[in-house]
Design an enzyme around this catalytic site. Structure first.
Site, PDB file in Angstrom:
ATOM      1  CG  ASP A 153      -1.731  -1.090   1.094  1.00 45.12           C
ATOM      2  OD1 ASP A 153      -0.952  -1.911   1.438  1.00 45.12           O
ATOM      3  OD2 ASP A 153      -3.270  -0.719   1.603  1.00 45.12           O
ATOM      4  CD  GLU A 161      -2.992   3.520   2.517  1.00 48.90           C
ATOM      5  OE1 GLU A 161      -2.673   3.537   3.886  1.00 48.90           O
ATOM      6  OE2 GLU A 161      -3.256   2.486   1.785  1.00 48.90           O
ATOM      7  CG  ASP A 163      -8.227   3.400  -2.452  1.00 51.83           C
ATOM      8  OD1 ASP A 163      -6.477   2.550  -1.271  1.00 51.83           O
ATOM      9  OD2 ASP A 163      -8.952   2.360  -1.888  1.00 51.83           O
ATOM     10  CG  LEU A 202      -2.756  -2.172  -3.557  1.00 51.12           C
ATOM     11  CD1 LEU A 202      -2.136  -1.731  -5.331  1.00 51.12           C
ATOM     12  CD2 LEU A 202      -0.977  -2.613  -3.643  1.00 51.12           C
TER      13      LEU A 202
END
Ligand code: FDP
Length: 340
Positions: A71, A95, A116, A118
């Site tokens: 991520d 994140e 976004d 991942l």
């Protein structure tokens, strides 16, 4: 089989730009930079089982989810591919808690990027499809200065482009910049996204429903009735529907966009706002699905018309084929909203 045009994503973006004589080329460059980040992330996702990339960083993101290394890798890769291009005034990522400023040394542009990095990341260790989602707006504050939170908190309807990348059996990038929805499959041998799905149209009605049925007990009574309706037998309306739930929003919606059907992440008594994020997941996917002829609602109104009040706000979502969305809306309207 019809012969597909040999059209790269780069060429497609430029052809799209020609439809706007006033275009400065900035949006095209931004999309191009995003596609570069997607190629690098795709490579890393494919290596995930081999490299020391699996496992947790040990940190949690602001939603309390465990953050995996991949991520953060995807987040950094997108930031690094975009920060210096001079197209953006501000970014925001699922994140990161706050907006992300463009480093001082780089030019400030007129666009806003929300992403976004991942989606569906709890699936990484199981080799199941995951994806990246992005959303682009024009800034609303004055030019030349760093962008602000206000630039990020725009209604989904104001998006100028949105797209997603699914890292699955192959990597596909799907985007719309206002002239239809188009899909490009990554040819790993020469590293180009090639047009494979021109002008995607979401079937008006499907026979697939996608929802985490483990939460049944906590749902709206109208939704419970709707799901029971889908499970009844009736040849004329294609029932019973099939359940397909990967648990990776971007992959679930991509499949339903191509085959027809409905994806739902509703509110329930434990999660009155649902689970999915308006700005990073629901708005871009709604923009794409609507551009392909489908619909996306929160149960009561169009996702794209929700006025956001915070970067990480969540919303229930019902998205997919037009007739299926109308049907669930009807069922929910008829019953009183009692979540237990
Ligand atoms: P994940 O937690 O794996 O990142 O956005 C979060 C998301 O995945 C969506 O991609 C997915 O559709 C949903 O959560 C799955 O949630 P449930 O496990 O509650 O069904």
């Amino acid at each position: 089989m019809p012969q597909l045009k040999f059209m790269t994503l780069a060429r497609h973006i430029i052809e799209g730009e020609k439809l706007h004589p006033e275009a400065t080329g900035e949006l095209s460059k931004l999309l191009h930079d995003l596609s570069l980040a997607a190629k690098v992330i795709s490579l890393e996702v494919n290596k995930a089982g081999l490299a020391d990339i699996l496992g947790f960083t040990g940190n949690s993101n602001i939603h309390g989810d465990q953050v995996k290394k991949l991520d953060m890798y995807a987040h950094d890769m997108i930031f690094r591919a975009i920060d210096h291009g001079g197209h953006l005034c501000v970014m925001a990522s699922e994140e990161e808690e706050d907006i992300i400023h463009i480093p001082d040394k780089f030019k400030i542009g007129k666009y806003v990027l929300l992403f976004d990095p991942l989606d569906g990341s709890s699936n990484i260790d199981a080799n199941i499809s995951i994806g990246t989602i992005f959303s682009i707006y024009r800034r609303i504050t004055s030019d030349g200065k760093p962008g602000t939170l206000e630039d990020c908190l725009q209604q989904g309807i104001k998006q100028v482009a949105a797209g997603y990348i699914v890292y699955g059996s192959s990597t596909i990038l799907v985007y719309t910049a206002g002239h239809g929805v188009h899909g490009f499959t990554l040819d790993p041998s020469f590293g180009e996204f090639i047009l494979s799905h021109e002008n995607i149209r979401c079937p008006k009605k499907g026979t697939i429903y996608s929802i985490n049925e483990g939460n049944y007990k906590y749902w709206h009574p109208g939704l419970k009735k709707y799901i029971k309706y889908l499970q009844e037998e009736d040849e004329a309306t294609g029932r019973p529907y099939s359940t397909r739930y990967i648990g990776s929003m971007v992959a679930d919606i991509h499949r339903n966009l191509l085959y027809g059907g409905i994806f739902m992440y509703p509110a329930d008594s434990r999660h009155p706002e649902g689970k999915l994020r308006l700005m990073y997941e629901c708005n871009p996917m709604a923009f794409i699905v609507e551009a392909a002829g489908g619909k996306a609602i929160n149960g009561e109104k169009r996702i794209l018309e929700i006025q956001p009040d915070s970067l990480h706000q969540k919303t229930p979502i019902f998205i997919g084929s037009e007739d299926d969305i109308k049907m669930v809306e009807d069922y929910m309207r008829k019953e009183e909203k009692v979540l237990n």
